[in-house]
Write a protein that holds these residues in place. Structure first.
Motif, PDB file in Angstrom:
ATOM      1  N   PHE A   1       0.103  -3.073  -5.548  1.00 15.20           N
ATOM      2  CA  PHE A   1      -1.160  -2.340  -5.428  1.00 15.20           C
ATOM      3  C   PHE A   1      -1.754  -2.523  -4.040  1.00 15.20           C
ATOM      4  O   PHE A   1      -1.796  -3.625  -3.485  1.00 15.20           O
ATOM      5  CB  PHE A   1      -2.149  -2.824  -6.481  1.00 15.20           C
TER       6      PHE A   1
ATOM      7  N   LEU B   1       0.981  -1.622 -12.372  1.00 21.39           N
ATOM      8  CA  LEU B   1       1.193  -1.157 -11.002  1.00 21.39           C
ATOM      9  C   LEU B   1       1.712  -2.307 -10.153  1.00 21.39           C
ATOM     10  O   LEU B   1       1.128  -3.392 -10.123  1.00 21.39           O
ATOM     11  CB  LEU B   1      -0.118  -0.631 -10.410  1.00 21.39           C
TER      12      LEU B   1
ATOM     13  N   TRP C   1      -5.493   2.705  -2.812  1.00 18.64           N
ATOM     14  CA  TRP C   1      -4.861   3.550  -3.828  1.00 18.64           C
ATOM     15  C   TRP C   1      -5.866   4.334  -4.655  1.00 18.64           C
ATOM     16  O   TRP C   1      -5.602   5.477  -5.033  1.00 18.64           O
ATOM     17  CB  TRP C   1      -3.974   2.699  -4.743  1.00 18.64           C
TER      18      TRP C   1
ATOM     19  N   CYS D   1      -2.495   4.944 -11.142  1.00 24.14           N
ATOM     20  CA  CYS D   1      -3.739   4.313 -10.701  1.00 24.14           C
ATOM     21  C   CYS D   1      -4.945   5.126 -11.169  1.00 24.14           C
ATOM     22  O   CYS D   1      -5.942   4.566 -11.635  1.00 24.14           O
ATOM     23  CB  CYS D   1      -3.740   4.186  -9.171  1.00 24.14           C
TER      24      CYS D   1
END
Length: 252
Positions: free
Chosen positions: A27, A24, A31, A11
């Motif tokens: 999510f 990702l 994050w 991230c």
């Protein structure tokens, strides 16, 4: 646990650079804030690539050319992410008369006089500073400076309130913000290259980076009440410059 930390690292890479990464999955909104601990590590990745370019170019050219090529590669890797924040902060904090107007200027995609001057001075001084050093010394300074700049930005994220509530804000913090332990992790990950430098150089790098980073941070606190993403970019850039100046003063 390891899987979550890997997701946070990816991230951070996605947020700060244009480097290709795996997608990702799952999510979560917090994050980006939680990944701040890895911002300096991403900075060292960018700085390491730039340092290699500088070393390679130094085998062919002297003077400013290796420095300018290395800085140019850094701009490509990040998409000018931090530099854009520097320019926007200079325009907004320098040209706005009210808090609302300053924030409005920062969101304007156009670059004004203050922004252009800030970019010229900061990037020009970086290049000039690197050009004073031998290629190996310049590579070390550039590598370390990228980590230090991101540490400064993470520290500001923890120290000041976030003041933008716009839907198109570059960064939207988690409700609990960056935690002290995350700042400590960021510092450990970002400052270790200074172990490769003379002790006096490490002290000078940290000291000048801190002084220069405090300037936009305190100005933003006074003029807009805290920080936005653009302010973090400005903090990162001037802290990076301070680190380069401090190291060069000793290494040269």
């Amino acid at each position: 646990m390891i899987g979550r930390q890997l997701n946070l690292l990816l991230c951070a890479v996605q947020f700060l650079t244009r480097l290709p990464t795996p997608p990702l999955r799952g999510f979560e909104p917090d994050w980006i804030t939680r990944s701040a601990r890895y911002f300096p590590l991403v900075g060292l990745l960018v700085g390491g690539i730039c340092a290699l370019v500088l070393l390679a170019a130094g085998q062919v050219w002297d003077g400013w050319v290796p420095a300018l090529l290395a800085l140019g590669v850094g701009l490509l890797l990040t998409g000018g992410f931090h530099e854009d924040g520097l320019a926007d902060s200079a325009d907004g904090l320098g040209g706005g008369q009210t808090r609302e107007r300053r924030l409005e200027i920062m969101k304007d995609s156009r670059v004004g006089t203050y922004g252009v001057l800030a970019l010229v001075v900061v990037l020009g001084t970086k290049a000039a500073t690197l050009a004073t050093l031998a290629p190996a010394q310049a590579a070390l300074a550039l590598f370390a400076a990228h980590g230090i700049g991101r540490v400064a930005a993470v520290a500001v994220m923890a120290a000041l309130p976030h003041v933008s509530d716009r839907a198109d804000a570059k960064y939207k913090p988690a409700p609990d913000g960056v935690k002290p332990i995350e700042v400590l992790i960021a510092a450990l990950l970002g400052l270790w290259p200074l172990l490769l430098a003379p002790p006096l150089g490490a002290v000078a790098a940290i000291g000048l980076a801190a002084v220069l980073a405090l300037a936009p941070a305190l100005l933003a606190k006074r003029l807009i009440g805290g920080y936005v993403g653009d302010v973090l970019g400005a903090v990162e850039q001037v802290a990076e410059l301070g680190a380069l100046l401090g190291l060069a003063a000793v290494l040269a």
